[in-house]
Design a protein around this motif. Structure first.
Motif, PDB file in Angstrom:
ATOM      1  N   UNK A 103     -12.154  12.535   1.771  1.00  0.00           N
ATOM      2  CA  UNK A 103     -12.058  12.433   3.225  1.00  0.00           C
ATOM      3  C   UNK A 103     -10.756  13.048   3.717  1.00  0.00           C
ATOM      4  N   UNK A 104     -10.828  13.689   4.860  1.00  0.00           N
ATOM      5  CA  UNK A 104      -9.641  14.219   5.513  1.00  0.00           C
ATOM      6  C   UNK A 104      -9.083  13.130   6.426  1.00  0.00           C
ATOM      7  N   UNK A 105      -7.837  12.782   6.219  1.00  0.00           N
ATOM      8  CA  UNK A 105      -7.179  11.749   7.034  1.00  0.00           C
ATOM      9  C   UNK A 105      -6.579  12.427   8.256  1.00  0.00           C
ATOM     10  N   UNK A 106      -7.052  12.017   9.406  1.00  0.00           N
ATOM     11  CA  UNK A 106      -6.583  12.604  10.657  1.00  0.00           C
ATOM     12  C   UNK A 106      -5.660  11.675  11.434  1.00  0.00           C
ATOM     13  N   UNK A 120       0.827  -1.206   0.000  1.00  0.00           N
ATOM     14  CA  UNK A 120       0.000   0.000   0.000  1.00  0.00           C
ATOM     15  C   UNK A 120       0.860   1.254   0.000  1.00  0.00           C
ATOM     16  N   UNK A 121       0.237   2.366  -0.328  1.00  0.00           N
ATOM     17  CA  UNK A 121       0.918   3.653  -0.229  1.00  0.00           C
ATOM     18  C   UNK A 121       1.331   3.848   1.227  1.00  0.00           C
ATOM     19  N   UNK A 122       2.521   4.354   1.439  1.00  0.00           N
ATOM     20  CA  UNK A 122       3.032   4.567   2.792  1.00  0.00           C
ATOM     21  C   UNK A 122       2.162   5.560   3.545  1.00  0.00           C
ATOM     22  N   UNK A 123       2.115   5.398   4.858  1.00  0.00           N
ATOM     23  CA  UNK A 123       1.414   6.364   5.705  1.00  0.00           C
ATOM     24  C   UNK A 123       2.148   7.697   5.632  1.00  0.00           C
ATOM     25  N   UNK A 124       1.392   8.771   5.664  1.00  0.00           N
ATOM     26  CA  UNK A 124       1.958  10.112   5.636  1.00  0.00           C
ATOM     27  C   UNK A 124       1.575  10.833   6.911  1.00  0.00           C
ATOM     28  N   UNK A 125       2.237  11.930   7.175  1.00  0.00           N
ATOM     29  CA  UNK A 125       1.935  12.735   8.348  1.00  0.00           C
ATOM     30  C   UNK A 125       0.591  13.440   8.142  1.00  0.00           C
ATOM     31  N   UNK A 126      -0.404  13.162   8.983  1.00  0.00           N
ATOM     32  CA  UNK A 126      -1.691  13.844   8.860  1.00  0.00           C
ATOM     33  C   UNK A 126      -1.585  15.307   9.266  1.00  0.00           C
ATOM     34  N   UNK A 127      -2.518  16.116   8.851  1.00  0.00           N
ATOM     35  CA  UNK A 127      -3.659  15.737   8.021  1.00  0.00           C
ATOM     36  C   UNK A 127      -3.284  15.733   6.539  1.00  0.00           C
ATOM     37  N   UNK A 128      -3.990  14.902   5.811  1.00  0.00           N
ATOM     38  CA  UNK A 128      -3.950  14.901   4.355  1.00  0.00           C
ATOM     39  C   UNK A 128      -5.297  14.387   3.881  1.00  0.00           C
ATOM     40  N   UNK A 129      -5.484  14.230   2.596  1.00  0.00           N
ATOM     41  CA  UNK A 129      -6.791  13.891   2.055  1.00  0.00           C
ATOM     42  C   UNK A 129      -6.741  12.616   1.231  1.00  0.00           C
ATOM     43  N   UNK A 130      -7.862  11.928   1.222  1.00  0.00           N
ATOM     44  CA  UNK A 130      -8.028  10.736   0.392  1.00  0.00           C
ATOM     45  C   UNK A 130      -9.244  10.940  -0.503  1.00  0.00           C
ATOM     46  N   UNK A 131      -9.071  10.705  -1.785  1.00  0.00           N
ATOM     47  CA  UNK A 131     -10.173  10.709  -2.740  1.00  0.00           C
ATOM     48  C   UNK A 131     -10.456   9.247  -3.070  1.00  0.00           C
ATOM     49  N   UNK A 132     -11.611   8.753  -2.648  1.00  0.00           N
ATOM     50  CA  UNK A 132     -11.961   7.344  -2.804  1.00  0.00           C
ATOM     51  C   UNK A 132     -12.956   7.225  -3.955  1.00  0.00           C
ATOM     52  N   UNK A 133     -12.516   6.605  -5.035  1.00  0.00           N
ATOM     53  CA  UNK A 133     -13.336   6.422  -6.236  1.00  0.00           C
ATOM     54  C   UNK A 133     -13.677   4.943  -6.340  1.00  0.00           C
ATOM     55  N   UNK A 134     -14.968   4.629  -6.203  1.00  0.00           N
ATOM     56  CA  UNK A 134     -15.447   3.246  -6.262  1.00  0.00           C
ATOM     57  C   UNK A 134     -16.339   3.128  -7.487  1.00  0.00           C
ATOM     58  N   UNK A 135     -16.094   2.106  -8.320  1.00  0.00           N
ATOM     59  CA  UNK A 135     -16.820   2.038  -9.584  1.00  0.00           C
ATOM     60  C   UNK A 135     -17.158   0.611  -9.995  1.00  0.00           C
ATOM     61  N   UNK A 136     -18.165   0.551 -10.866  1.00  0.00           N
ATOM     62  CA  UNK A 136     -18.514  -0.670 -11.582  1.00  0.00           C
ATOM     63  C   UNK A 136     -18.498  -0.292 -13.050  1.00  0.00           C
ATOM     64  N   UNK A 137     -17.755  -1.042 -13.829  1.00  0.00           N
ATOM     65  CA  UNK A 137     -17.566  -0.712 -15.240  1.00  0.00           C
ATOM     66  C   UNK A 137     -18.623  -1.343 -16.131  1.00  0.00           C
ATOM     67  N   UNK A 138     -18.756  -0.775 -17.318  1.00  0.00           N
ATOM     68  CA  UNK A 138     -19.592  -1.356 -18.365  1.00  0.00           C
ATOM     69  C   UNK A 138     -18.782  -2.439 -19.070  1.00  0.00           C
ATOM     70  N   UNK A 139     -19.397  -3.054 -20.064  1.00  0.00           N
ATOM     71  CA  UNK A 139     -18.688  -4.049 -20.875  1.00  0.00           C
ATOM     72  C   UNK A 139     -17.712  -3.377 -21.843  1.00  0.00           C
ATOM     73  N   UNK A 140     -17.934  -2.108 -22.152  1.00  0.00           N
ATOM     74  CA  UNK A 140     -17.100  -1.365 -23.101  1.00  0.00           C
ATOM     75  C   UNK A 140     -15.746  -1.066 -22.487  1.00  0.00           C
ATOM     76  N   UNK A 141     -14.704  -1.623 -23.064  1.00  0.00           N
ATOM     77  CA  UNK A 141     -13.354  -1.419 -22.543  1.00  0.00           C
ATOM     78  C   UNK A 141     -12.508  -0.578 -23.499  1.00  0.00           C
ATOM     79  N   UNK A 142     -13.096  -0.147 -24.596  1.00  0.00           N
ATOM     80  CA  UNK A 142     -12.357   0.553 -25.630  1.00  0.00           C
ATOM     81  C   UNK A 142     -11.619   1.779 -25.133  1.00  0.00           C
ATOM     82  N   UNK A 143     -10.296   1.686 -25.022  1.00  0.00           N
ATOM     83  CA  UNK A 143      -9.465   2.806 -24.631  1.00  0.00           C
ATOM     84  C   UNK A 143      -9.341   3.034 -23.142  1.00  0.00           C
ATOM     85  N   UNK A 144     -10.045   2.237 -22.330  1.00  0.00           N
ATOM     86  CA  UNK A 144     -10.020   2.462 -20.880  1.00  0.00           C
ATOM     87  C   UNK A 144      -8.610   2.292 -20.303  1.00  0.00           C
ATOM     88  N   UNK A 145      -7.955   1.202 -20.622  1.00  0.00           N
ATOM     89  CA  UNK A 145      -6.632   0.922 -20.061  1.00  0.00           C
ATOM     90  C   UNK A 145      -5.621   2.016 -20.371  1.00  0.00           C
TER      91      UNK A 145
END
Length: 117
Positions: A103-106, A8-33
């Protein structure tokens, strides 16, 4: 996404921020990678970018967590022209659904097993 090592990414000195992107993809993969790899390279140039963790379940749920020193770095990444274009294409072609949480990481710490533990 690129092939990340099993660390995992190393722990950093707080505070810092995390952007959590959770997704479900379509069947279309054209150009995604290719686009995902391009975004991964571009975000590294954002001042305050700290790293990214990524995981995908066998069922197709993907979670990407980007870590940033401050909210300004997240805003800069969010407004980046190529990133905005990729977001539009993602909504039009690649994602069935997604959520984004900022989210703000404390508190942050890490552990790594050493030989003999």
């Amino acid at each position: 996404m690129s092939d990340h090592s099993l660390a995992p990414v190393a722990a950093h000195e707080p505070p810092y921020y995390a952007a959590v992107f959770t997704s479900v993809r379509t069947e279309d993969d054209g150009g995604y990678g290719e686009t995902a790899e391009r975004m991964e390279e571009l975000v590294k140039d954002i001042p305050g970018y700290l790293g990214m963790d990524y995981a995908r379940t066998p069922g197709g749920l993907a979670i990407t967590v980007g870590y940033f020193r401050d909210a300004d770095a997240i805003r800069e990444w969010s407004g980046h022209a190529e990133h905005r274009a990729a977001q539009r294409r993602g909504r039009a072609e690649w994602y069935e659904r997604y959520t984004l949480h900022i989210a703000k990481v404390e508190r942050s710490h890490e552990f790594e097993r050493t030989p003999g533990d």
